[in-house]
Design a protein around this motif. Structure first.
Motif, PDB file in Angstrom:
ATOM      1  N   LEU A  40      85.289  30.347 107.355  1.00  9.75           N
ATOM      2  CA  LEU A  40      84.872  29.886 106.649  1.00  9.75           C
ATOM      3  C   LEU A  40      86.177  28.349 106.919  1.00  9.75           C
ATOM      4  CD1 LEU A  40      83.640  30.749 103.460  1.00  9.75           C
ATOM      5  CD2 LEU A  40      81.978  29.456 104.801  1.00  9.75           C
ATOM      6  N   GLY A  41      87.009  28.869 106.986  1.00  3.37           N
ATOM      7  CA  GLY A  41      88.178  28.806 107.479  1.00  3.37           C
ATOM      8  C   GLY A  41      89.594  27.231 106.205  1.00  3.37           C
ATOM      9  N   GLU A  42      89.434  26.429 105.855  1.00  4.97           N
ATOM     10  CA  GLU A  42      89.809  25.927 104.551  1.00  4.97           C
ATOM     11  C   GLU A  42      88.322  25.864 104.204  1.00  4.97           C
ATOM     12  OE1 GLU A  42      93.179  25.395 103.624  1.00  4.97           O
ATOM     13  OE2 GLU A  42      93.931  26.859 105.177  1.00  4.97           O
ATOM     14  N   GLN A  43      87.658  25.390 104.587  1.00  3.48           N
ATOM     15  CA  GLN A  43      86.041  26.180 103.179  1.00  3.48           C
ATOM     16  C   GLN A  43      85.985  27.141 102.264  1.00  3.48           C
ATOM     17  OE1 GLN A  43      83.858  24.615 106.079  1.00  3.48           O
ATOM     18  NE2 GLN A  43      83.652  22.652 104.823  1.00  3.48           N
ATOM     19  N   TYR A  44      87.069  28.463 102.602  1.00  3.49           N
ATOM     20  CA  TYR A  44      86.807  29.764 102.303  1.00  3.49           C
ATOM     21  C   TYR A  44      87.185  29.016 100.267  1.00  3.49           C
ATOM     22  CZ  TYR A  44      87.499  34.310 100.998  1.00  3.49           C
ATOM     23  OH  TYR A  44      87.944  35.425 100.362  1.00  3.49           O
ATOM     24  N   HIS A  45      87.977  28.216 100.040  1.00  4.41           N
ATOM     25  CA  HIS A  45      88.144  28.650  98.696  1.00  4.41           C
ATOM     26  C   HIS A  45      87.196  27.705  97.953  1.00  4.41           C
ATOM     27  CE1 HIS A  45      92.501  29.628  99.862  1.00  4.41           C
ATOM     28  NE2 HIS A  45      92.273  29.485 101.524  1.00  4.41           N
ATOM     29  N   ASP A  46      86.167  27.535  98.655  1.00  6.54           N
ATOM     30  CA  ASP A  46      85.546  26.854  98.037  1.00  6.54           C
ATOM     31  C   ASP A  46      84.374  27.324  97.240  1.00  6.54           C
ATOM     32  OD1 ASP A  46      86.131  24.287  98.922  1.00  6.54           O
ATOM     33  OD2 ASP A  46      84.810  23.367 100.261  1.00  6.54           O
ATOM     34  N   PHE A  47      84.790  29.043  96.864  1.00 10.90           N
ATOM     35  CA  PHE A  47      83.671  30.466  97.072  1.00 10.90           C
ATOM     36  C   PHE A  47      84.557  30.893  96.305  1.00 10.90           C
ATOM     37  CE2 PHE A  47      82.232  27.927 101.041  1.00 10.90           C
ATOM     38  CZ  PHE A  47      80.552  28.284 100.401  1.00 10.90           C
ATOM     39  N   GLU A  48      83.961  31.599  94.930  1.00 10.05           N
ATOM     40  CA  GLU A  48      84.854  32.876  94.035  1.00 10.05           C
ATOM     41  C   GLU A  48      83.752  33.907  94.760  1.00 10.05           C
ATOM     42  OE1 GLU A  48      84.442  32.268  90.598  1.00 10.05           O
ATOM     43  OE2 GLU A  48      86.495  30.536  90.394  1.00 10.05           O
ATOM     44  N   GLY A  60      74.808  42.999 109.577  1.00 15.67           N
ATOM     45  CA  GLY A  60      75.410  42.144 109.510  1.00 15.67           C
ATOM     46  C   GLY A  60      75.436  42.768 107.414  1.00 15.67           C
ATOM     47  N   GLN A  61      75.582  41.603 106.319  1.00 14.84           N
ATOM     48  CA  GLN A  61      75.661  41.449 105.200  1.00 14.84           C
ATOM     49  C   GLN A  61      75.718  40.582 104.510  1.00 14.84           C
ATOM     50  OE1 GLN A  61      78.671  45.243 105.323  1.00 14.84           O
ATOM     51  NE2 GLN A  61      79.828  43.618 103.591  1.00 14.84           N
ATOM     52  N   VAL A  62      75.156  40.501 102.681  1.00 15.60           N
ATOM     53  CA  VAL A  62      75.323  39.453 102.278  1.00 15.60           C
ATOM     54  C   VAL A  62      76.043  39.872 101.360  1.00 15.60           C
ATOM     55  CG1 VAL A  62      73.836  38.057 100.701  1.00 15.60           C
ATOM     56  CG2 VAL A  62      72.765  38.733 103.233  1.00 15.60           C
ATOM     57  N   HIS A  63      77.402  38.331 100.838  1.00  9.61           N
ATOM     58  CA  HIS A  63      77.995  38.902  99.744  1.00  9.61           C
ATOM     59  C   HIS A  63      77.430  37.743  98.838  1.00  9.61           C
ATOM     60  CE1 HIS A  63      80.875  41.371 100.122  1.00  9.61           C
ATOM     61  NE2 HIS A  63      80.226  41.743 101.160  1.00  9.61           N
ATOM     62  N   ARG A  64      76.846  37.317  97.215  1.00  9.55           N
ATOM     63  CA  ARG A  64      76.730  36.593  96.435  1.00  9.55           C
ATOM     64  C   ARG A  64      78.258  36.172  96.216  1.00  9.55           C
ATOM     65  NH1 ARG A  64      73.389  37.454  91.219  1.00  9.55           N
ATOM     66  NH2 ARG A  64      74.492  38.386  90.569  1.00  9.55           N
ATOM     67  N   ALA A  65      77.959  34.953  96.162  1.00  7.83           N
ATOM     68  CA  ALA A  65      79.721  33.374  95.766  1.00  7.83           C
ATOM     69  C   ALA A  65      79.041  32.693  94.679  1.00  7.83           C
ATOM     70  CB  ALA A  65      79.999  33.329  96.774  1.00  7.83           C
ATOM     71  N   LEU A  66      79.990  31.870  94.155  1.00  5.22           N
ATOM     72  CA  LEU A  66      79.962  30.921  93.806  1.00  5.22           C
ATOM     73  C   LEU A  66      80.790  29.899  94.244  1.00  5.22           C
ATOM     74  CD1 LEU A  66      79.226  29.410  90.774  1.00  5.22           C
ATOM     75  CD2 LEU A  66      82.058  29.986  90.000  1.00  5.22           C
ATOM     76  N   HIS A  67      79.770  28.209  94.242  1.00  9.43           N
ATOM     77  CA  HIS A  67      80.349  27.568  94.836  1.00  9.43           C
ATOM     78  C   HIS A  67      80.943  26.682  94.061  1.00  9.43           C
ATOM     79  CE1 HIS A  67      79.266  23.347  97.557  1.00  9.43           C
ATOM     80  NE2 HIS A  67      80.322  24.473  97.895  1.00  9.43           N
ATOM     81  N   ILE A  68      82.215  26.830  94.384  1.00  7.36           N
ATOM     82  CA  ILE A  68      83.278  25.603  93.012  1.00  7.36           C
ATOM     83  C   ILE A  68      82.709  24.627  93.074  1.00  7.36           C
ATOM     84  CG2 ILE A  68      85.166  25.579  92.732  1.00  7.36           C
ATOM     85  CD1 ILE A  68      85.814  28.036  93.778  1.00  7.36           C
TER      86      ILE A  68
END
Length: 207
Positions: A40-48, A60-68
């Motif tokens: 993701l690079g800098e876009q990593y910070h778009d998610f919790e 692979g695996q899946v993680h749920r996240a909040l798209h800020i």
């Protein structure tokens, strides 16, 4: 193999392999976080991102996240490092092992079977292809009330990461699914059959 072993391997082997579909241990968060940051690079910070995996499989695996930015729930599907590069050698080793143990019928062409398995695995790790397919299905069925198709967030996707809208669901073995009325079962069957026929005879694209 967990999907197709039933056609050519003993019942005992099939039971072990099938267990991998829902009970594959997830990779540690510290390792996965590094992969997500790299993808993701800098876009990593778009998610919790939730540290506990929502699901895990062999590739692979899946993680749920909040798209800020949109305050919506999404899923991040990250491919394990080195998986694509290991396919050819792993399939070769497995085919030799199966041949040595004589687990397959004598008249079955082992090389042809594993050549197809290898081809399918390469398609499984081709996230660009999967993204294109998901976008196409979302465009065709996304507004159809009979179906739920995850919406891709294409700007975050790469060859090793897929970001899709989170869609809640129940496992098919869940008691509430097992107790559906006949009317609901008929509706599901008709809807599934519609997609099947639409794919083959109208759209010429199979998911």
């Amino acid at each position: 193999l967990s999907l197709y072993a039933q056609y050519f391997m003993p019942v005992e082997a099939v039971e072990v392999l099938t267990n991998l579909q829902d009970h594959t241990p997830a990779l540690a968060w510290t390792r996965i976080e590094a992969e997500l940051r790299a993808a993701l690079g800098e876009q990593y910070h778009d998610f919790e991102i939730e540290r506990t995996a929502l699901a895990a499989a062999s590739l692979g695996q899946v993680h749920r996240a909040l798209h800020i930015p949109t305050q919506t729930q999404v899923c991040l599907k990250i491919q394990y490092p080195g998986v694509a590069e290991a396919i050819k050698s792993d399939v070769y080793s497995l085919s030799r092992l199966v041949s040595m143990l004589r687990l397959m019928p004598k008249d079955l062409n082992v090389d042809a079977v594993f050549a197809e398995v290898e081809q399918m695995l390469y398609q499984e790790v081709d996230y660009g292809h999967e993204l294109a397919q998901t976008e196409a299905y979302f465009a065709r069925y996304g507004n159809d009330p009979r179906y739920v198709v995850p919406r891709p967030l294409s700007e975050y996707c790469s060859d090793r990461l897929l970001v899709l809208s989170y869609e809640s669901s129940h496992h098919v073995q869940n008691p509430c699914e097992q107790n559906l009325s006949q009317t609901q079962r008929n509706f599901l069957a008709e809807s599934a059959l519609h997609v099947f026929l639409d794919e083959f005879f109208v759209w010429n694209r199979v998911q």
